[in-house]
Design an enzyme around this catalytic site. Structure first.
Site, PDB file in Angstrom:
ATOM      1  N   HIS A 189       3.280  -2.478  -1.236  1.00 16.51           N
ATOM      2  CA  HIS A 189       3.742  -1.354  -0.341  1.00 16.51           C
ATOM      3  C   HIS A 189       4.886  -2.038   0.519  1.00 16.51           C
ATOM      4  O   HIS A 189       4.298  -2.559   1.332  1.00 16.51           O
ATOM      5  CB  HIS A 189       3.013  -0.359   0.239  1.00 16.51           C
ATOM      6  N   CYS A 243      -4.657   0.380   3.052  1.00 15.70           N
ATOM      7  CA  CYS A 243      -4.889   1.710   3.800  1.00 15.70           C
ATOM      8  C   CYS A 243      -5.182   1.535   5.103  1.00 15.70           C
ATOM      9  O   CYS A 243      -5.961   0.496   5.590  1.00 15.70           O
ATOM     10  CB  CYS A 243      -6.119   2.431   3.020  1.00 15.70           C
ATOM     11  N   GLN A 299      -9.004   1.907  -8.414  1.00 10.55           N
ATOM     12  CA  GLN A 299      -8.754   1.183  -7.160  1.00 10.55           C
ATOM     13  C   GLN A 299      -9.963   1.317  -6.218  1.00 10.55           C
ATOM     14  O   GLN A 299     -10.842   2.448  -5.900  1.00 10.55           O
ATOM     15  CB  GLN A 299      -7.654   1.959  -6.175  1.00 10.55           C
TER      16      GLN A 299
HETATM   17  C1  LIG Z   1      -1.859  11.881  -0.040  1.00 10.71           C
HETATM   18  C2  LIG Z   1      -1.642  10.253  -0.265  1.00 10.71           C
HETATM   19  C3  LIG Z   1      -2.881   9.613  -0.626  1.00 10.71           C
HETATM   20  C4  LIG Z   1      -2.865   8.114  -0.525  1.00 10.71           C
HETATM   21  N1  LIG Z   1      -4.145   7.546  -1.101  1.00 10.71           N
HETATM   22  C5  LIG Z   1      -3.833   5.960  -1.424  1.00 10.71           C
HETATM   23  C6  LIG Z   1      -4.942   5.582  -1.984  1.00 10.71           C
HETATM   24  O1  LIG Z   1      -6.107   6.030  -2.241  1.00 10.71           O
HETATM   25  N2  LIG Z   1      -4.841   4.072  -2.005  1.00 10.71           N
HETATM   26  C7  LIG Z   1      -3.845   3.535  -1.711  1.00 10.71           C
HETATM   27  O2  LIG Z   1      -3.477   2.408  -2.120  1.00 10.71           O
HETATM   28  N3  LIG Z   1      -2.521   4.147  -1.169  1.00 10.71           N
HETATM   29  C8  LIG Z   1      -2.534   5.358  -0.984  1.00 10.71           C
HETATM   30  N4  LIG Z   1      -1.687   6.177  -0.762  1.00 10.71           N
HETATM   31  C9  LIG Z   1      -0.217   5.299  -0.698  1.00 10.71           C
HETATM   32  C10 LIG Z   1       0.250   5.357  -1.766  1.00 10.71           C
HETATM   33  O3  LIG Z   1      -0.333   4.698  -2.818  1.00 10.71           O
HETATM   34  C11 LIG Z   1       1.783   4.763  -1.816  1.00 10.71           C
HETATM   35  O4  LIG Z   1       1.597   3.513  -1.143  1.00 10.71           O
HETATM   36  C12 LIG Z   1       2.630   5.576  -0.463  1.00 10.71           C
HETATM   37  O5  LIG Z   1       2.775   6.767  -0.605  1.00 10.71           O
HETATM   38  C13 LIG Z   1       3.996   4.732  -0.669  1.00 10.71           C
HETATM   39  O6  LIG Z   1       4.848   5.239  -1.896  1.00 10.71           O
HETATM   40  P1  LIG Z   1       5.701   6.293  -1.809  1.00 10.71           P
HETATM   41  O7  LIG Z   1       6.568   6.268  -1.250  1.00 10.71           O
HETATM   42  O8  LIG Z   1       6.162   6.147  -3.548  1.00 10.71           O
HETATM   43  O9  LIG Z   1       4.766   7.604  -1.823  1.00 10.71           O
HETATM   44  C14 LIG Z   1      -1.547   7.265  -0.617  1.00 10.71           C
HETATM   45  C15 LIG Z   1      -0.723   8.238  -0.198  1.00 10.71           C
HETATM   46  C16 LIG Z   1      -0.547   9.480  -0.072  1.00 10.71           C
HETATM   47  C17 LIG Z   1       0.853  10.318  -0.154  1.00 10.71           C
END
Ligand SMILES: Cc1cc2nc3c(=O)[nH]c(=O)nc-3n(C[C@H](O)[C@H](O)[C@H](O)COP(=O)(O)O)c2cc1C
Length: 322
Positions: A166, A95, A65
């Protein structure tokens, strides 16, 4: 030619889905599609995080990514990532952090669909691997479905077909990245509607998906699911993907086996100069739900504190029940 699918993906997560975590996840599921943490084009070009591109061949299929909005930088980085052997390049348009906004990338790009389309078209034309986008439903008070519809209508003109959504808005001012993953409400129906309106696109839904039952429900409406926190906190949940959704026997037999193989990997990587604590922390979730889960986690902490795996390896193995 692609030999993989994105029915199940693990979300990119900074500080979490590094090459070691991805190796662990791959020991558990052969099919799940993995992503790196976001890598900003600037740091890649100036060599600051070249080692973040490193991955194990066992990780395939794995996408990288990128975060950025400068077209020539994105082209340069895309080529570099393709040469490195990645299976896909994903552009981060989700982000909401201040740092990322200052660099003019991430979720704030949802307000600039023409620029996103230009970036993606340039990336796509510079490599022979698929290019995808991960975005939000909208930003700030752009809450209506039409905002998302308009964004996707413009961005798809780049020729990119894979959209990871998302399913909540990003709030650019006033919420931290963490709050931005919890507070804006999930609107799965927007993503379902998107698939109906753009049946030619591969739509992957993300946000709040807890387990394979949730996933099955979403898969009736969209092409794939992306799981983040739940997969990190309980990686073994991924082991049922193959038997349940692909009708093939899971080659993963037990947590103990996964642990054995991962510890062998850790020992190899210590010799290559990798940090023990960074590798061990990914094991915290492996004992989730087990009788000795707490003792297992405490043992990992002890290993990290003493920076010594050898002395505690067997005790750690004994703390896994199956
Ligand atoms: C600690 C952490 C770091 C994240 N870093 C990124 C990232 O580098 N790039 C990104 O697109 N989303 C990032 N996200 C968002 C996740 O990819 C995802 O969209 C978000 O956690 C929702 O999904 P979930 O409910 O299944 O965790 C991050 C999420 C967390 C918890």
């Amino acid at each position: 030619m692609e030999t993989f699918d994105r029915q199940f993906c693990v979300a990119p997560m900074m500080q979490y889905t590094d090459m070691h975590d991805r190796y662990l996840l791959r020991l558990i599921s052969k099919r799940v599609f993995l992503y790196t943490e976001m890598i900003a084009t600037g740091s890649l070009i100036f060599g600051k995080c070249f080692n973040q591109l490193e991955f194990n061949t066992e990780e395939h299929p794995v996408g990288v990514q990128l975060g950025g909005s400068n077209i020539s930088d994105l082209i340069e980085c895309s080529k570099k990532c393709e040469q490195f052997g990645y299976d896909e390049i994903n552009l981060n348009v989700g982000c909401p952090s201040d740092r990322v906004q200052k660099g003019k990338f991430g979720a704030c790009l949802m307000l600039e669909p023409d620029l996103v389309a230009e970036c993606l078209a340039a990336m796509k034309n510079s490599v022979n691997i698929p290019v995808s986008i991960k975005c939000r439903l909208g930003v700030d008070n752009h809450e209506e479905y039409e905002f998302l519809y308009n964004f996707v209508s413009i961005v798809k003109q780049s020729g990119v077909k894979v959209f990871i959504i998302h399913a909540r808005n990003g709030i650019l001012k006033g919420l931290s990245p963490r709050q931005n993953r919890n507070i804006p409400p999930l609107k799965y129906d927007y993503v379902y509607r998107l698939k109906k309106d753009f049946p030619d696109l591969e739509i992957i839904i993300n946000g709040g998906i807890k387990n394979l039952d949730d996933s099955q429900m979403h898969l009736e409406k969209v092409d794939g699911v992306m799981i983040g926190r739940a997969a990190y906190d309980n990686p073994f949940m991924l082991k049922d993907i193959e038997p349940r959704f692909y009708n093939v026997d899971s080659s993963t037999n037990s947590k103990k086996e996964v642990l054995n193989q991962y510890l062998e990997y850790v020992e190899r990587q210590i010799h290559n100069g990798h940090n023990l604590s960074r590798m061990m922390k990914h094991l915290f979730g492996l004992s989730r739900g087990d009788k000795y889960a707490k003792s297992f986690r405490l043992k990992i902490l002890e290993i990290i504190k003493e920076n010594n795996l050898k002395n505690h390896k067997n005790e750690l193995k004994e703390l896994l029940v199956y």
